[in-house]
Design a protein around this motif. Sequence first.
Motif, PDB file in Angstrom:
ATOM      1  N   HIS A   5       0.809  -1.224   0.000  1.00 33.34           N
ATOM      2  CA  HIS A   5       0.000   0.000   0.000  1.00 33.34           C
ATOM      3  C   HIS A   5       0.841   1.273   0.000  1.00 33.34           C
ATOM      4  CE1 HIS A   5      -4.156  -1.482   0.553  1.00 33.34           C
ATOM      5  NE2 HIS A   5      -3.585  -2.503   1.169  1.00 33.34           N
ATOM      6  N   ALA A  28       2.912   2.674  -2.023  1.00 31.75           N
ATOM      7  CA  ALA A  28       2.917   3.495  -3.237  1.00 31.75           C
ATOM      8  C   ALA A  28       1.692   4.404  -3.300  1.00 31.75           C
ATOM      9  CB  ALA A  28       2.986   2.605  -4.475  1.00 31.75           C
ATOM     10  N   GLU A  29       0.533   3.900  -2.859  1.00 29.26           N
ATOM     11  CA  GLU A  29      -0.673   4.727  -2.917  1.00 29.26           C
ATOM     12  C   GLU A  29      -0.701   5.775  -1.800  1.00 29.26           C
ATOM     13  OE1 GLU A  29      -4.452   2.663  -1.186  1.00 29.26           O
ATOM     14  OE2 GLU A  29      -3.169   1.060  -1.987  1.00 29.26           O
ATOM     15  N   LEU A  30       0.148   5.603  -0.781  1.00 29.77           N
ATOM     16  CA  LEU A  30       0.204   6.572   0.305  1.00 29.77           C
ATOM     17  C   LEU A  30       1.132   7.742  -0.004  1.00 29.77           C
ATOM     18  CD1 LEU A  30       0.331   4.250   3.454  1.00 29.77           C
ATOM     19  CD2 LEU A  30      -1.652   5.357   2.397  1.00 29.77           C
ATOM     20  N   LYS A  75      -0.407  11.187  -0.718  1.00 32.85           N
ATOM     21  CA  LYS A  75      -0.943  11.842   0.470  1.00 32.85           C
ATOM     22  C   LYS A  75       0.192  12.432   1.320  1.00 32.85           C
ATOM     23  CE  LYS A  75      -5.099   8.967   0.843  1.00 32.85           C
ATOM     24  NZ  LYS A  75      -6.066  10.072   0.637  1.00 32.85           N
TER      25      LYS A  75
END
Length: 493
Positions: A112, A114-116, A119
């Motif tokens: 996860h 990479a998707e953080l 943000k």
Amino acid sequence: MGPARKAPAVMIQGTGSNVGKSLIVAGLCRLFANRGLNVRPFKPQNMSNNAAVTSDGGEIGRAQALQAMGCRTPLTVHMNPVLLKPETDTGAQVIVQGKRFGTMRAREYGKHKAELLPKVLDSFEMLRAEADLVLVEGAGSPAEINLRAGDIANMGFAEAADLPVILCGDIDRGGVIASVVGTHAVLEPEEQARIKGFFINRFRGDVSLFDDGMREIETRTGWKGLGVVPWFADAGKLPAEDALDLARGEGDGAIKIVVPVISRIANFDDLDPLRMEPGVTLELVQPGSPLPLDADLVLLPGSKSTIGDLEFFRAQGWDIDLIAHHRRGGHILGVCGGYQMLGKTISDPDGIEGKAGTVEGLGFLDVETVLTADKSLVQATGKHLPSGAPVSGYEIHIGRTTGMDCARPAFHLREDGGRPKLDGAMSKDGRVVGTYLHGLFTDDGFRKAYLSGFGAVSDLAYDARIDAVLDDLASHLEKALDVDAVLEIASAR
């Protein structure tokens, strides 16, 4: 409309964990704030069960809260956008921009990251837009090249944000030349080039004795030496982030407060003001040792895994010790998870902490707790009902507690947003108290009133003491480091 403002920024990375990065960043925050700069701390990813509640209704690592105090600025979730709170040896609750993202095992979290990153970068740019300078703290070490893929904590973030890096080495643990030069050796050439300087931390004695060592590191790495920071004796007066930094016992006061160190102890900053009280002896009881017979108060701290820690508590035999303590007339205070443990039952119908079901509590309070997915994250002020003393603190917990002893609440509080409520529970004899309010001992008025009930006199101004230590730390770094070079490095991009 012109381009968004981008304040200078620099990232402090370390040759390993616990080399003093958090303390150095806190001191630099205060140093540059004292120079009139609008400074912000930032840590892309932190791992700690010692969290702080922010003014925007989220949570961040306690180290960033101290750094924000160094900056003299309110807390915001954007100072630590990813917080990992270990619940088991292999899994952790993941907090993203202050809110629960999920509970994951390490391998799942890796998928996860990479998707953080967007943000994390978003939070960083928000701080950068409002500051004159952003001081970024890495986590662990960039030398952990096995974790480089998808990294958001060290070089991965520095690369994504295009930040210069300064490396911190710790001489107190030994082998500092090898740790700095070894870090250089395992990094890729572009990462080596991103590091613009290094400094050595925690030197004991005459720092000139390491002049040859500094030159050797400069020669072998090509990095600029920015100084050697002597041992800062007052570091122990500042709040600790890691439970491993908690001392077994402190002080020699007449009032003895005992704290059993449970396996997932959380938000133990509740203990920091008590460590400084001259009238208090604070003893942290490690697993395998009994609770001492001469305790005036046993304080059950917060927990990241209440049911698991209740089992751990019983495995040490502390439940039997606590019964004996109470029979001798001793007092018991449970905070947050400790409060939940003191009740009759703890129910986890949705399996939030593990297997769904209900477990028997310690039974000192006639209350029952049901764990729910909703987390309370609020700052609060109010009054301690038994003494009438003012109190302030914060709540950070899941679960709701109800029962007969809640008819004898400990506090009348007003949360952020103005909603009043009663908090906590007391036994009929008044010697067992539970509360969800963390940080209550930081409030000088409450702490003075509470300790007076045990015959102790308190004149400690806790926040003022911490503020003074931060100023001393800033002066300490000003003398030891080339801080103008730090600013030049931050401003170079």
